[in-house]
Write a protein that holds these residues in place. Structure first.
Motif, PDB file in Angstrom:
ATOM      1  N   HIS A   1      16.543   8.245 -67.874  1.00 59.59           N
ATOM      2  CA  HIS A   1      17.772   7.466 -68.030  1.00 59.59           C
ATOM      3  C   HIS A   1      17.461   5.986 -67.817  1.00 59.59           C
ATOM      4  CE1 HIS A   1      19.231  11.481 -67.232  1.00 59.59           C
ATOM      5  NE2 HIS A   1      20.472  11.126 -67.497  1.00 59.59           N
ATOM      6  N   LEU A   2      17.776   5.169 -68.822  1.00 55.76           N
ATOM      7  CA  LEU A   2      17.531   3.733 -68.723  1.00 55.76           C
ATOM      8  C   LEU A   2      18.737   2.979 -69.266  1.00 55.76           C
ATOM      9  CD1 LEU A   2      15.572   1.384 -68.088  1.00 55.76           C
ATOM     10  CD2 LEU A   2      14.732   1.592 -70.449  1.00 55.76           C
ATOM     11  N   ASN A   3      19.320   2.149 -68.415  1.00 55.17           N
ATOM     12  CA  ASN A   3      20.481   1.353 -68.809  1.00 55.17           C
ATOM     13  C   ASN A   3      20.124  -0.124 -68.711  1.00 55.17           C
ATOM     14  OD1 ASN A   3      22.976   0.304 -69.377  1.00 55.17           O
ATOM     15  ND2 ASN A   3      24.080   1.393 -67.772  1.00 55.17           N
ATOM     16  N   LEU A   4      20.009  -0.774 -69.873  1.00 52.94           N
ATOM     17  CA  LEU A   4      19.723  -2.210 -69.938  1.00 52.94           C
ATOM     18  C   LEU A   4      20.896  -2.971 -70.556  1.00 52.94           C
ATOM     19  CD1 LEU A   4      15.990  -2.121 -71.135  1.00 52.94           C
ATOM     20  CD2 LEU A   4      16.828  -2.665 -68.850  1.00 52.94           C
ATOM     21  N   ALA A   5      22.086  -2.416 -70.440  1.00 50.06           N
ATOM     22  CA  ALA A   5      23.266  -3.067 -71.010  1.00 50.06           C
ATOM     23  C   ALA A   5      23.481  -4.445 -70.389  1.00 50.06           C
ATOM     24  CB  ALA A   5      24.501  -2.199 -70.782  1.00 50.06           C
ATOM     25  N   LYS A   6      23.742  -5.419 -71.239  1.00 48.91           N
ATOM     26  CA  LYS A   6      24.077  -6.781 -70.813  1.00 48.91           C
ATOM     27  C   LYS A   6      22.996  -7.406 -69.938  1.00 48.91           C
ATOM     28  CE  LYS A   6      28.407  -7.882 -70.258  1.00 48.91           C
ATOM     29  NZ  LYS A   6      29.810  -7.982 -69.769  1.00 48.91           N
ATOM     30  N   CYS A   7      21.745  -7.075 -70.201  1.00 52.41           N
ATOM     31  CA  CYS A   7      20.627  -7.721 -69.506  1.00 52.41           C
ATOM     32  C   CYS A   7      20.164  -8.901 -70.364  1.00 52.41           C
ATOM     33  CB  CYS A   7      19.482  -6.733 -69.283  1.00 52.41           C
ATOM     34  SG  CYS A   7      19.852  -5.452 -68.071  1.00 52.41           S
ATOM     35  N   ARG A   8      20.463 -10.100 -69.923  1.00 55.18           N
ATOM     36  CA  ARG A   8      20.237 -11.290 -70.733  1.00 55.18           C
ATOM     37  C   ARG A   8      18.825 -11.858 -70.619  1.00 55.18           C
ATOM     38  NH1 ARG A   8      24.703 -14.548 -72.258  1.00 55.18           N
ATOM     39  NH2 ARG A   8      26.707 -13.491 -72.050  1.00 55.18           N
ATOM     40  N   GLU A   9      18.070 -11.446 -69.606  1.00 58.41           N
ATOM     41  CA  GLU A   9      16.773 -12.077 -69.371  1.00 58.41           C
ATOM     42  C   GLU A   9      15.597 -11.250 -69.873  1.00 58.41           C
ATOM     43  OE1 GLU A   9      16.280 -13.968 -65.588  1.00 58.41           O
ATOM     44  OE2 GLU A   9      18.420 -14.409 -65.400  1.00 58.41           O
ATOM     45  N   VAL A  10      15.893 -10.172 -70.587  1.00 63.41           N
ATOM     46  CA  VAL A  10      14.827  -9.434 -71.268  1.00 63.41           C
ATOM     47  C   VAL A  10      14.862  -9.802 -72.748  1.00 63.41           C
ATOM     48  CG1 VAL A  10      14.718  -7.494 -69.667  1.00 63.41           C
ATOM     49  CG2 VAL A  10      16.361  -7.439 -71.554  1.00 63.41           C
TER      50      VAL A  10
END
Length: 311
Positions: A87-96
């Motif tokens: 399970h990986l949640n990167l929603a709304k991650c602006r710095e990737v």
């Protein structure tokens, strides 16, 4: 602490929390922590340096929720190859960056043969993670193990439909981005006068102008096992005004918090669906926004973060 396997910092963002967590930077951490499930969901105040320090020690992690955090490329790539992330949640991650995200989810040993839930959602009005070319690169290389995929906020194109059709054979949840219209979505289910086989139970159309009326092909019995269609607020309100017409064709309108759905009715008039899956850890509804870290009934604050918020 050595026996701690799961921890959830959901929405922790106070100054005292940030300052306390910064002490981690001064600690000598063991080479591999026993943590397998960890959530920093909406921990907006933690600096990237925290993740850069912590992630190299997550060699056993399986569930990682980083939605709305300041995680960066360096931290993401520092996750040990021994991890097996489901399970990986990167929603709304602006710095990737899109380049590193695509590399990580398609080829990193920690995800390539284990990922079941993946959210790369963004708010398209303020940030773009995946452009058309990024989606081109991502779709053909997603892990075969994937069951839930959110590309909400991405820039999609009708040319992506053939690959989406392939993915629909194994995905149970799919959230599409902008750039498609309702006729494109229909082609996932009905093409050349033939109904298409698929495995989708839930599809999120909230990024497109999707006016789904009672006569729409998406609401046909032939689109089963599709059970839930998520809509944006404006198109939901249009559909909800015709609730009786929807019910006549076996669907109804539902809402919770800031989210809106059309849900297929069962023969007895209920909307209960056997939506429990191993990868939901106790949740039975479709379209969760937050990764759970323990098997439990969903309610209260967690119910809101999982099912009541747009992202």
């Amino acid at each position: 602490m050595p026996r701690l396997q799961a921890i959830d910092f959901c929405a922790c963002s106070s100054v005292s929390f940030r300052n306390s967590f910064r002490s981690v930077l001064d600690l000598e951490l063991p080479e591999t922590l026993n943590l397998t499930r960890i959530s920093f969901h909406k921990c907006i105040s933690l600096p990237s340096s925290i993740y850069e320090k912590l992630f190299p020690h997550l060699g056993k992690v399986t569930h990682l929720d980083l939605a709305g955090t300041r995680v960066n490329d360096k931290a993401l790539l520092s996750i040990p190859q021994t991890a097996r992330i489901t399970h990986l949640n990167l929603a709304k991650c602006r710095e990737v960056t899109s380049e590193i995200v695509i590399k990580f989810v398609t080829s990193h040993p920690a995800t390539a043969n284990s990922l079941a839930f993946l959210s790369l959602s963004t708010d398209a009005s303020s940030h773009l993670l995946l452009g058309k070319e990024d989606v081109d690169a991502l779709l053909p290389n997603l892990p075969q193990t994937l069951r839930s995929l959110s590309l909400k906020g991405s820039r999609m194109d009708p040319s992506h439909l053939p690959m989406l059709k392939v993915l629909a054979e194994r995905l149970e949840e799919l959230a599409v981005g902008g750039g498609l219209d309702l006729s494109d979505i229909r082609r996932l289910f009905y093409k050349d006068r033939e109904w298409q086989s698929h495995n989708l139970r839930y599809i999120d159309l909230s990024d497109i102008e999707a006016k789904v009326g009672s006569g729409d092909e998406l609401l046909s019995p032939n689109t089963a096992p599709l059970h839930v269609i998520e809509l944006q607020e404006r198109t939901y309100e249009w559909a909800a005004k015709m609730r009786k017409n929807l019910e006549r064709v076996g669907w109804t309108a539902k809402e919770f918090g800031a989210r809106y759905w059309l849900v297929r009715l069962n023969a007895d008039g209920t909307t209960v669906d056997n939506g429990a899956r191993w990868w939901k850890l106790g949740a039975e509804s479709w379209g969760m926004r937050k990764v759970p870290v323990a098997v439990a009934e969903v309610g209260g604050m967690y119910g809101s973060f999982m099912f009541g918020r747009r992202l």
